[in-house]
Design an enzyme around this catalytic site. Structure first.
Site, PDB file in Angstrom:
ATOM      1  N   LYS A 211      54.156  39.929  54.282  1.00 35.96           N
ATOM      2  CA  LYS A 211      54.095  38.794  53.861  1.00 35.96           C
ATOM      3  C   LYS A 211      52.670  38.010  54.219  1.00 35.96           C
ATOM      4  O   LYS A 211      51.821  37.244  53.788  1.00 35.96           O
ATOM      5  CB  LYS A 211      55.965  37.209  53.822  1.00 35.96           C
ATOM      6  CG  LYS A 211      55.279  36.145  53.827  1.00 35.96           C
ATOM      7  CD  LYS A 211      56.536  34.839  53.991  1.00 35.96           C
ATOM      8  CE  LYS A 211      56.193  33.505  53.348  1.00 35.96           C
ATOM      9  NZ  LYS A 211      57.137  32.474  54.189  1.00 35.96           N
ATOM     10  N   GLU A 217      52.519  45.127  64.659  1.00 33.00           N
ATOM     11  CA  GLU A 217      53.413  46.065  63.852  1.00 33.00           C
ATOM     12  C   GLU A 217      52.608  46.719  62.572  1.00 33.00           C
ATOM     13  O   GLU A 217      52.112  48.322  63.025  1.00 33.00           O
ATOM     14  CB  GLU A 217      54.383  45.849  64.368  1.00 33.00           C
ATOM     15  CG  GLU A 217      54.875  45.943  65.445  1.00 33.00           C
ATOM     16  CD  GLU A 217      54.904  44.237  65.628  1.00 33.00           C
ATOM     17  OE1 GLU A 217      54.488  43.582  65.031  1.00 33.00           O
ATOM     18  OE2 GLU A 217      56.312  44.057  66.642  1.00 33.00           O
ATOM     19  N   GLY A 270      60.932  35.504  54.511  1.00 33.38           N
ATOM     20  CA  GLY A 270      59.985  37.111  54.694  1.00 33.38           C
ATOM     21  C   GLY A 270      62.005  38.022  54.726  1.00 33.38           C
ATOM     22  O   GLY A 270      62.301  38.825  54.092  1.00 33.38           O
ATOM     23  N   ARG A 271      63.076  37.333  55.255  1.00 37.08           N
ATOM     24  CA  ARG A 271      64.105  38.181  55.475  1.00 37.08           C
ATOM     25  C   ARG A 271      64.824  37.901  53.735  1.00 37.08           C
ATOM     26  O   ARG A 271      66.261  37.443  54.264  1.00 37.08           O
ATOM     27  CB  ARG A 271      65.250  37.357  56.718  1.00 37.08           C
ATOM     28  CG  ARG A 271      65.326  35.930  56.270  1.00 37.08           C
ATOM     29  CD  ARG A 271      65.537  35.483  58.053  1.00 37.08           C
ATOM     30  NE  ARG A 271      65.772  33.971  58.072  1.00 37.08           N
ATOM     31  CZ  ARG A 271      64.641  33.248  58.441  1.00 37.08           C
ATOM     32  NH1 ARG A 271      63.418  33.938  58.609  1.00 37.08           N
ATOM     33  NH2 ARG A 271      64.678  32.399  58.668  1.00 37.08           N
ATOM     34  N   GLU A 356      68.332  35.325  62.758  1.00 38.69           N
ATOM     35  CA  GLU A 356      66.915  34.302  62.494  1.00 38.69           C
ATOM     36  C   GLU A 356      66.739  33.319  61.669  1.00 38.69           C
ATOM     37  O   GLU A 356      66.309  32.338  62.456  1.00 38.69           O
ATOM     38  CB  GLU A 356      65.732  35.343  61.672  1.00 38.69           C
ATOM     39  CG  GLU A 356      64.785  35.796  61.724  1.00 38.69           C
ATOM     40  CD  GLU A 356      63.220  36.495  61.499  1.00 38.69           C
ATOM     41  OE1 GLU A 356      63.118  36.153  60.205  1.00 38.69           O
ATOM     42  OE2 GLU A 356      63.056  37.221  62.289  1.00 38.69           O
ATOM     43  N   HIS A 387      85.402  54.987  66.626  1.00 38.67           N
ATOM     44  CA  HIS A 387      85.409  56.219  67.911  1.00 38.67           C
ATOM     45  C   HIS A 387      84.443  55.481  69.037  1.00 38.67           C
ATOM     46  O   HIS A 387      84.038  57.245  69.973  1.00 38.67           O
ATOM     47  CB  HIS A 387      84.991  57.756  68.208  1.00 38.67           C
ATOM     48  CG  HIS A 387      85.729  58.289  66.756  1.00 38.67           C
ATOM     49  ND1 HIS A 387      87.172  58.824  66.907  1.00 38.67           N
ATOM     50  CD2 HIS A 387      86.007  57.882  65.446  1.00 38.67           C
ATOM     51  CE1 HIS A 387      88.033  58.609  65.960  1.00 38.67           C
ATOM     52  NE2 HIS A 387      87.042  58.853  65.178  1.00 38.67           N
ATOM     53  N   LYS A 498      55.279  37.156  70.838  1.00 39.98           N
ATOM     54  CA  LYS A 498      53.765  37.605  70.229  1.00 39.98           C
ATOM     55  C   LYS A 498      53.068  37.002  70.936  1.00 39.98           C
ATOM     56  O   LYS A 498      52.033  37.943  70.958  1.00 39.98           O
ATOM     57  CB  LYS A 498      53.895  37.210  68.700  1.00 39.98           C
ATOM     58  CG  LYS A 498      54.622  37.398  67.798  1.00 39.98           C
ATOM     59  CD  LYS A 498      54.592  36.950  66.511  1.00 39.98           C
ATOM     60  CE  LYS A 498      55.698  37.157  65.540  1.00 39.98           C
ATOM     61  NZ  LYS A 498      55.830  36.771  64.135  1.00 39.98           N
TER      62      LYS A 498
HETATM   63  O1  F6P Z   1      58.452  37.818  64.043  1.00 38.79           O
HETATM   64  C1  F6P Z   1      59.321  37.278  62.621  1.00 38.79           C
HETATM   65  C2  F6P Z   1      58.755  38.071  61.053  1.00 38.79           C
HETATM   66  O2  F6P Z   1      58.025  36.336  60.843  1.00 38.79           O
HETATM   67  C3  F6P Z   1      60.132  38.067  60.428  1.00 38.79           C
HETATM   68  O3  F6P Z   1      60.609  36.619  59.965  1.00 38.79           O
HETATM   69  C4  F6P Z   1      59.448  38.126  59.321  1.00 38.79           C
HETATM   70  O4  F6P Z   1      60.289  39.396  58.275  1.00 38.79           O
HETATM   71  C5  F6P Z   1      58.255  39.484  59.997  1.00 38.79           C
HETATM   72  O5  F6P Z   1      58.538  38.937  61.666  1.00 38.79           O
HETATM   73  C6  F6P Z   1      57.544  39.787  59.814  1.00 38.79           C
HETATM   74  O6  F6P Z   1      56.526  38.978  59.139  1.00 38.79           O
HETATM   75  P1  F6P Z   1      55.835  39.426  58.037  1.00 38.79           P
HETATM   76  O7  F6P Z   1      56.247  40.201  56.399  1.00 38.79           O
HETATM   77  O8  F6P Z   1      54.499  38.638  57.508  1.00 38.79           O
HETATM   78  O9  F6P Z   1      55.013  41.120  58.407  1.00 38.79           O
END
Ligand code: F6P
Length: 533
Positions: A211, A217, A270-271, A356, A387, A498
């Site tokens: 987003k 990452e 995002g979620r 979240e 189990h 972060k």
């Molecule tokens: O760090 C949390 C977050 O902002 C989530 O809310 C989101 O889904 C995820 O990181 C990934 O964010 P992006 O889609 O901006 O890479």
């Protein structure tokens, strides 16, 4: 929804106080006794849609509990909150935007927000997505040597990963067999490495899903993917990247072709973004028709929450029971156990959705809360969990509500396996509630029972069922937030870590801990710097 300044704090409010008094005499309530008193209880406490049946009869609720919970919902103006969610009011106040994921699966012609018809953008996104999916399936999208793409690697994390990853796995039996879709999220290189290991650079397409297009990452993995292509003499890396983002400028800067950027709106959290162009890897895997069925299933639940009276409203009822368990019966977690291997990722997905969204400690007005919010969600597929951790569910000392999910018919046919699976699912709910009579000679064999669970049953895990189910969890999360008076759509709590990681990375680069840390952090940095190769 803004509260008036003289609204009493939630815990001092009439409905909350009534529930607190009711809970006093209720903590030791005997579920088995409730069933004896009311032989129709299972039917009475099952809510259904055309696709889902939700049996909450094994929750520790009586007619009076439910009446009080529905009063709490009225008091917290849940109906009004739902209306505001669906109509595009800027309920995400800390980010000054609406939360319009329901628009992504709506078939309404128009929904005006800030004088713009947001449905125009939704339709444009879907049709661009359909074009890409068709071009890929028909082999018109090709890599730099002219070969068809056979592997798609979605690079994203959190909401840009978990929803699509869950859906692709859940609907694996609908997936095309001429294309492999992989998901890479972790900054740990092992994750990307595992997917690249089986991929052919000439036939691999990367989707960079973010987003913000600033996530460490995702950008680190995307750069490494580009590097991998370069190492394999890829002459036209731009052909191998599609970006899905709200930040077109950053995607362009990364080097994605303008024609390969799929946008979506910033009012998609995002979620909550599976339904947007973030769903591209799912549409590639199952085809656009099946993706439309997923949206259709979710829409059914949107219509349900908008129209069903509170007492029949499934997300609202389940959210109220969550609040009852969490705030009045002392439950700290919710165990989600899908007896459907294809739903193995559901607990992970729900962890992000519920934790979240609702892991918040101030109200929508910025006041500290004096009650617990946000259930801790965890779990694993049945029967595997049996189990592993079921011991604690049956004989441990904690109160852990369990949610079972099970399909009547399997997607991968094998009656023998499936009957055993379903029998185990049903048996676990029974064992948790009925327990086993006391055996004082061997107390370690006692099953106290009287432990609550909900069972969600559906015919078969189709795209529409999955859509409806996930929308149910989204709305349940939202209703919890309305009750707790918190904003379900921001996530400021992820920021500090972060920022600190950024500082520490600079110290790693310079090879020196700055000393501007607590002693434990300082020592860990020093240790890492001393021993790294
Ligand atoms: O760090 C949390 C977050 O902002 C989530 O809310 C989101 O889904 C995820 O990181 C990934 O964010 P992006 O889609 O901006 O890479």
């Amino acid at each position: 929804m803004t509260q008036s300044p003289d609204t009493p704090p939630l815990t001092a409010s009439k409905a909350w106080q009534q529930l607190a008094r009711h809970a006093e005499g209720h903590r030791d309530i005997d579920l088995n006794g409730l069933f004896r008193q009311d032989p129709d209880r299972a039917g009475r406490y099952t809510l259904e849609t055309d696709r889902l049946s939700i049996d909450f009869s094994r929750q520790k609720v009586t007619p009076e509990t439910l009446t009080l919970l529905y009063q709490l919902a009225e008091q917290q103006r849940v109906g009004q909150c739902i209306h505001e969610l669906l109509s595009g009011v800027k309920i995400n106040t800390t980010e000054d935007r609406a939360a319009l994921h329901t628009a992504l699966r709506s078939d309404n012609g128009s929904l005006i927000v800030d004088n713009i018809n947001v449905m125009d953008g939704v339709r444009a996104g879907l049709s661009r997505m359909a074009e890409i999916v068709t071009a890929l399936h028909e082999g018109r999208l090709r890599g730099w040597t002219g070969k068809k793409f056979r592997t798609v690697i979605n690079i994203g994390i959190g909401g840009s990963d978990l929803g699509p990853r869950l859906a692709a796995m859940a609907l694996h039996s609908y997936c095309r067999d001429d294309i492999d879709v992989h998901f890479v999220a972790n900054i740990d290189y092992q994750d990307l490495h595992a997917s690249l290991g089986s991929a052919d650079p000439e036939t691999t397409l990367f989707i960079v899903a973010s987003k913000s297009f600033t996530t460490l990452e995702t950008l680190t993995n995307a750069r490494s993917a580009r590097q991998w292509l370069a190492e394999h003499q890829c002459m036209e890396p731009a052909r191998h990247f599609i970006a899905v983002t709200t930040n077109q400028a950053a995607a362009l800067e990364f080097g994605v072709d303008p024609g390969n950027i799929l946008e979506f709106s910033d009012w998609v959290g995002g979620r909550y973004s599976l339904w947007s162009t973030i769903g591209l890897p799912v549409a590639i895997a199952i085809g656009m028709d099946k993706f439309d069925e997923l949206l259709h299933g979710a829409r059914t639940m949107d219509e349900h929450i908008a129209t069903a009276p509170l007492q029949e409203n499934i997300p609202a009822t389940l959210a109220l029971i969550d609040v009852w368990n969490a705030n009045f019966l002392g439950a700290e977690t919710l165990a989600v156990i899908p007896y459907d291997h294809a739903l193995s990722l559901l607990p992970d997905y729900l962890s992000q959705l519920l934790m979240e969204s609702n892991g918040k400690n101030v109200t929508r007005q910025g006041q500290p809360v004096d009650y617990d919010t946000g259930l801790i969600v965890w779990g694993a597929a049945g029967t595997n969990g049996q189990h592993a951790f079921f011991q604690l569910l049956h004989q441990g000392t904690r109160n852990i509500p369990v949610e079972f999910l099970v399909a009547v018919n399997p997607n991968v046919d094998n009656a023998d396996h499936h009957e055993k699976l379903v029998a185990n699912c049903i048996a676990q709910g029974e064992a948790l509630m009925t327990g086993k009579p006391d055996n004082s000679a061997e107390p370690h064999r006692n099953f106290p029972g009287n432990r609550q669970s909900t069972t969600i049953m559906f015919d078969r895990l189709t795209p529409a069922v999955l859509g409806e189910l996930l929308a149910l969890y989204e709305h349940r999360t939202f209703v919890q937030a309305c009750i707790w008076d918190i904003n379900a759509f921001d996530q400021w709590g992820v920021e500090l870590g972060k920022v600190l990681a950024g500082t520490i990375m600079q110290e790693f680069e310079s090879g020196r801990a700055s000393g501007d840390h607590d002693a434990a952090t300082y020592r860990l940095i020093e240790r890492y710097l001393k021993y790294r190769n």
